[in-house]
Write an enzyme that holds these catalytic residues in place. Structure first.
Site, PDB file in Angstrom:
ATOM      1  CG  HIS A  67      -1.473   1.318   1.475  1.00  0.00           C
ATOM      2  ND1 HIS A  67      -2.478   1.251   1.594  1.00  0.00           N
ATOM      3  CD2 HIS A  67      -1.467   2.033   1.456  1.00  0.00           C
ATOM      4  CE1 HIS A  67      -3.612   2.424   2.115  1.00  0.00           C
ATOM      5  NE2 HIS A  67      -2.504   3.381   2.135  1.00  0.00           N
ATOM      6  CD  GLU A  68       1.887   3.395   3.535  1.00  0.00           C
ATOM      7  OE1 GLU A  68       2.523   4.688   2.869  1.00  0.00           O
ATOM      8  OE2 GLU A  68       0.721   3.932   4.310  1.00  0.00           O
ATOM      9  CG  HIS A  71      -0.185   6.259  -0.723  1.00  0.00           C
ATOM     10  ND1 HIS A  71       0.207   6.568  -0.797  1.00  0.00           N
ATOM     11  CD2 HIS A  71      -0.333   5.519   0.686  1.00  0.00           C
ATOM     12  CE1 HIS A  71      -1.891   5.985  -0.007  1.00  0.00           C
ATOM     13  NE2 HIS A  71      -1.391   6.154   0.733  1.00  0.00           N
TER      14      HIS A  71
END
Ligand SMILES: [Zn+2]
Length: 374
Positions: A67-68, A71
């Site tokens: 997820h990170e 980004h």
């Protein structure tokens, strides 16, 4: 965030584990192995609960990293460097050194994380369906991971800044109003409101459902964290807005103390650091600037060598020093300092140092202006 271990670099991004991560890792592993799997599948052998609990927990954190990373990679595509990704008690944080300059880029950066979690959730659902009649433990693990990834996406899409949903919300407001400051203010107020709701919800759970007290406490704790994060992000955004539009020459201090390169560390400490209270000096001889020396460099020399070590041996040489130009935007200097983890930058014009910008100067510059209301 202090107290974190470096795990190594992937795609040039430093991965770190904050010590609080071990707490949440233990909690998740224990609750899976002790409660969730045993109550749903009472016929598994004891060891299998712990093996599956640990693997599932590790995969959960791999999902958080993905997820990170989503980004971070979208940030990088948009020309915004990413320094590190840290896992901590509430999940992960990507340290992105700059804010997007356009609402479109911010929207993509913010949406990438939840989108990635939704895709991962979908993949685990597929895995569950594929393994359903074949391996109950794997299907059970995949089902739990699918749900938790979708919950992760849903939680992050709550429209309170600085959650991903809050950033998406801000980028939309920004796109439609064209007003970055106003959009940030509204999104952070919503973020604070969400934080209060979580605290209220958490406390209600603790009183109304006493056997769920831990979930209630946890929810309240997250709410408190969200509220604080919203306020901190807002302050930061205000600062950035305040700095934007000032040039280096307007925010620098013109006096920068110089020491000759053959000064010993002892002379530097006794004759310069103690008398001036400064932590940063230019190292210059007749021929011009040689480098910079900071208290940080001094600390690298053991006390008994202070008399025999010269400043030129410990300084950062001039070719490695990051410098600012007099007309450079003050905000971009702050961002550069964040990127390189430095606290001071000399301002150089035509090869000559004309001033110094320190982080503290920027702060006091802004504070003075706000006190005088200009
Ligand atoms: Zn996110």
């Amino acid at each position: 965030m202090g107290n974190a271990f470096n795990l190594g670099k992937v795609f040039g991004i430093q991965f770190r584990l904050h010590y609080t991560w071990f707490i949440i890792f233990m909690l998740v592993t224990v609750s899976l192995s002790w409660q969730i799997f045993p109550s749903a599948y009472p016929h598994w052998p004891q060891l299998l609960y712990w093996v599956m609990g640990t693997i599932t927990s590790l995969l959960l954190f791999a999902s958080v990293v993905a997820h990170e990373l989503a980004h971070s990679l979208v940030a990088r595509i948009n020309g915004i460097p990413v320094k590190s990704i840290t896992l901590f008690i509430f999940g992960g944080i990507a340290q992105i050194t700059r804010e997007a300059t356009r609402p479109g880029a911010e929207f993509k950066m913010a949406a990438a994380g939840p989108a990635c979690s939704i895709v991962i959730g979908g993949l685990f659902f597929s895995l569950q369906i594929l393994t359903l009649g074949i391996s109950e433990p794997i299907a059970a693990m995949a089902f739990w991971l699918a749900r938790i990834n979708l919950m992760l996406a849903a939680f992050n899409l709550i429209p309170g800044f600085p959650l991903d949903g809050g950033r998406v919300f801000r980028s939309l407001l920004w796109h439609f109003t064209g007003n970055y400051k106003l959009s940030t203010r509204i999104a952070t107020q919503v973020g604070r409101g969400v934080g209060y709701l979580f605290i209220l919800g958490g406390i209600s759970i603790m009183f109304l459902l006493p056997h769920q007290w831990f979930s209630g406490l946890w929810l309240a704790f997250i709410g408190w964290f969200l509220g604080n994060a919203a306020s901190a992000s807002y302050r930061q955004a205000q600062w950035r807005a305040a700095l934007h539009g000032f040039s280096a020459s307007q925010v620098m201090t013109p006096d920068c103390p110089e020491v000759p390169s053959n000064t010993t560390v002892n002379q530097l400490v006794q004759g310069y650091v103690f008398t001036s209270g400064r932590r940063f000096f230019l190292v210059a001889d007749e021929g011009g600037l040689k480098g910079i020396v900071t208290l940080h460099n001094v600390k690298s020399v053991s006390r008994q060598n202070w008399d025999v070590t010269q400043v030129k041996e410990i300084m950062t040489s001039v070719d490695k020093v990051k410098v600012a130009h007099p007309n450079q935007d003050a905000l971009s200097i702050l961002e550069q300092m964040d990127e390189c983890d430095i606290n001071q930058m000399p301002v150089v014009s035509e090869g000559r140092v004309i001033g110094l910008i320190a982080r503290d100067n920027l702060i006091s510059f802004l504070r003075t202006r706000s006190e005088l209301r200009i």
